[in-house]
Design a protein around this motif. Structure first.
Motif, PDB file in Angstrom:
ATOM      1  N   VAL A  58       0.859  -1.181   0.000  1.00 37.23           N
ATOM      2  CA  VAL A  58       0.000   0.000   0.000  1.00 37.23           C
ATOM      3  C   VAL A  58       0.896   1.231   0.000  1.00 37.23           C
ATOM      4  CG1 VAL A  58      -1.871   1.224   1.166  1.00 37.23           C
ATOM      5  CG2 VAL A  58      -1.678  -1.260   1.395  1.00 37.23           C
ATOM      6  N   THR A  59       0.645   2.146  -0.931  1.00 38.37           N
ATOM      7  CA  THR A  59       1.473   3.346  -1.053  1.00 38.37           C
ATOM      8  C   THR A  59       0.629   4.596  -0.849  1.00 38.37           C
ATOM      9  OG1 THR A  59       2.863   2.206  -2.666  1.00 38.37           O
ATOM     10  CG2 THR A  59       3.084   4.599  -2.547  1.00 38.37           C
ATOM     11  N   PHE A  60       1.132   5.473   0.017  1.00 35.79           N
ATOM     12  CA  PHE A  60       0.542   6.798   0.223  1.00 35.79           C
ATOM     13  C   PHE A  60       1.584   7.849  -0.126  1.00 35.79           C
ATOM     14  CE2 PHE A  60      -2.581   4.414   2.493  1.00 35.79           C
ATOM     15  CZ  PHE A  60      -3.746   5.153   2.321  1.00 35.79           C
ATOM     16  N   ALA A  61       1.119   9.000  -0.542  1.00 36.33           N
ATOM     17  CA  ALA A  61       2.010  10.074  -0.981  1.00 36.33           C
ATOM     18  C   ALA A  61       2.901  10.594   0.136  1.00 36.33           C
ATOM     19  CB  ALA A  61       1.197  11.223  -1.577  1.00 36.33           C
ATOM     20  N   ASP A  62       2.400  10.510   1.370  1.00 39.00           N
ATOM     21  CA  ASP A  62       3.152  11.081   2.489  1.00 39.00           C
ATOM     22  C   ASP A  62       2.704  10.466   3.810  1.00 39.00           C
ATOM     23  OD1 ASP A  62       0.679  12.353   3.094  1.00 39.00           O
ATOM     24  OD2 ASP A  62       1.250  14.077   1.875  1.00 39.00           O
ATOM     25  N   ALA A  63       3.397  10.832   4.881  1.00 35.00           N
ATOM     26  CA  ALA A  63       3.106  10.273   6.201  1.00 35.00           C
ATOM     27  C   ALA A  63       1.722  10.672   6.694  1.00 35.00           C
ATOM     28  CB  ALA A  63       4.176  10.712   7.202  1.00 35.00           C
TER      29      ALA A  63
END
Length: 106
Positions: A58-63
């Protein structure tokens, strides 16, 4: 698939209990749809190895986006359901992309 520095990637490895597989599939579909609505969501992919181990990336743009997903009430309820009924075992590793490169044949 284009990694960028600063993205947050979760590696979720799991094995399902045979008696939990059907309910898991329905719940996982709902969680996939919900994840796509989260701020900063980039993508997620699920892979299943021949021995039955499942790996979800799972990838998110930022924290901040990752934290929003991690703290979402419906997602937290799904995690509890997994522990109570779906999973034989699981592990989670979370990291921030420090360096990235991508290539594509024209």
């Amino acid at each position: 698939m284009r990694p960028e520095p600063g993205q947050v990637i979760t590696v979720f490895r799991s094995r399902l209990r045979p008696e939990g597989a059907e309910a898991y599939a329905e719940h996982a579909e709902r969680m996939s749809a919900l994840a796509r609505t989260m701020p900063g969501y980039v993508e997620h992919k699920v892979f299943t190895a021949p021995d039955g181990e499942r790996v979800t990336l799972v990838t998110f743009a930022d924290a901040e986006g990752h934290r929003t997903w991690a703290e979402d009430a419906e997602h937290r309820a799904a995690q509890r359901a997994g522990v109570e009924g779906y999973y034989e075992q699981y592990s989670i590793a979370v990291g921030t992309v420090e360096r990235a490169h991508a290539w594509r044949r024209a």
